[in-house]
Motif scaffolding. Sequence first.
Motif, PDB file in Angstrom:
ATOM      1  N   TRP A  65      56.061  60.083  54.168  1.00 38.56           N
ATOM      2  CA  TRP A  65      57.063  60.517  52.975  1.00 38.56           C
ATOM      3  C   TRP A  65      58.456  60.468  53.241  1.00 38.56           C
ATOM      4  O   TRP A  65      58.871  61.177  54.336  1.00 38.56           O
ATOM      5  CB  TRP A  65      56.582  61.748  52.559  1.00 38.56           C
ATOM      6  N   ILE A  66      59.227  59.958  52.468  1.00 37.67           N
ATOM      7  CA  ILE A  66      60.662  59.972  52.667  1.00 37.67           C
ATOM      8  C   ILE A  66      61.204  61.202  51.535  1.00 37.67           C
ATOM      9  O   ILE A  66      60.986  60.949  50.224  1.00 37.67           O
ATOM     10  CB  ILE A  66      61.444  58.677  52.444  1.00 37.67           C
ATOM     11  N   ARG A  67      61.623  62.319  52.001  1.00 41.15           N
ATOM     12  CA  ARG A  67      61.905  63.292  51.127  1.00 41.15           C
ATOM     13  C   ARG A  67      63.486  63.371  50.605  1.00 41.15           C
ATOM     14  O   ARG A  67      63.765  64.573  49.695  1.00 41.15           O
ATOM     15  CB  ARG A  67      61.531  64.812  51.677  1.00 41.15           C
ATOM     16  N   ILE A  68      64.266  62.422  50.975  1.00 46.17           N
ATOM     17  CA  ILE A  68      65.720  62.481  50.531  1.00 46.17           C
ATOM     18  C   ILE A  68      65.912  61.082  49.796  1.00 46.17           C
ATOM     19  O   ILE A  68      65.233  60.222  49.999  1.00 46.17           O
ATOM     20  CB  ILE A  68      66.515  62.661  51.544  1.00 46.17           C
ATOM     21  N   PHE A  69      66.665  60.953  49.034  1.00 44.01           N
ATOM     22  CA  PHE A  69      67.329  59.722  48.393  1.00 44.01           C
ATOM     23  C   PHE A  69      68.706  59.644  48.286  1.00 44.01           C
ATOM     24  O   PHE A  69      69.249  60.611  47.592  1.00 44.01           O
ATOM     25  CB  PHE A  69      66.735  59.496  47.010  1.00 44.01           C
ATOM     26  N   PRO A  70      69.278  58.587  48.695  1.00 46.25           N
ATOM     27  CA  PRO A  70      70.710  58.491  48.521  1.00 46.25           C
ATOM     28  C   PRO A  70      71.403  58.046  47.270  1.00 46.25           C
ATOM     29  O   PRO A  70      71.357  56.893  46.672  1.00 46.25           O
ATOM     30  CB  PRO A  70      71.021  57.078  49.592  1.00 46.25           C
ATOM     31  N   ASP A  71      71.656  58.948  46.499  1.00 48.55           N
ATOM     32  CA  ASP A  71      72.072  58.968  45.203  1.00 48.55           C
ATOM     33  C   ASP A  71      73.674  59.287  45.041  1.00 48.55           C
ATOM     34  O   ASP A  71      74.193  58.931  43.734  1.00 48.55           O
ATOM     35  CB  ASP A  71      71.247  59.790  44.145  1.00 48.55           C
ATOM     36  N   GLN A  72      74.355  59.588  46.037  1.00 52.46           N
ATOM     37  CA  GLN A  72      75.707  59.712  45.922  1.00 52.46           C
ATOM     38  C   GLN A  72      76.595  58.517  46.375  1.00 52.46           C
ATOM     39  O   GLN A  72      76.218  57.815  47.487  1.00 52.46           O
ATOM     40  CB  GLN A  72      76.147  60.889  46.585  1.00 52.46           C
ATOM     41  N   VAL A  73      77.512  57.996  45.619  1.00 48.10           N
ATOM     42  CA  VAL A  73      78.239  56.836  46.057  1.00 48.10           C
ATOM     43  C   VAL A  73      79.441  57.188  46.795  1.00 48.10           C
ATOM     44  O   VAL A  73      79.971  58.169  46.657  1.00 48.10           O
ATOM     45  CB  VAL A  73      78.870  56.142  44.725  1.00 48.10           C
TER      46      VAL A  73
END
Length: 137
Positions: A65-73
């Motif tokens: 499981w990957i618990r982080i997501f890159p959503d900031q530019v």
Amino acid sequence: MLTPRRTKFRKRMKGRLRGMATRGNTVAFGDIGIKTLEHGKLTSQEIEAARIAMMRHIKRGGQVWIRIFPDQVYTSKPAEVRQGKGKGAPAGYYAPVKPGHVLYEIKGVSMELAREALVRASHKLSVKTVIVMREGL
């Protein structure tokens, strides 16, 4: 690489990372995981490199499981451009992390194999991490 499908704005302000993680700070899905010890910004390339290192070591057995997501530019200006003239173009995405946030979790393989896979993944990340186990194991 992980990127958001769409965002409300092309560019965002940086903001600040303060305090400890209050959400996502326990091992919830797997048996063993990686937890951060410091503030940082993990780029989508780092997150993907750590995932590949884990999956290759466990030979695609078990579940990750990957618990982080890159959503900031984040933005950057081209090389050899004078200062001024506004903000640069979007260059990539990152995930801001606080101390105590669980990044990856593994289940379905032996603890020794999972621990070694998480150590290999932690070498790819730009923040200090520690390996944690789910309570009750």
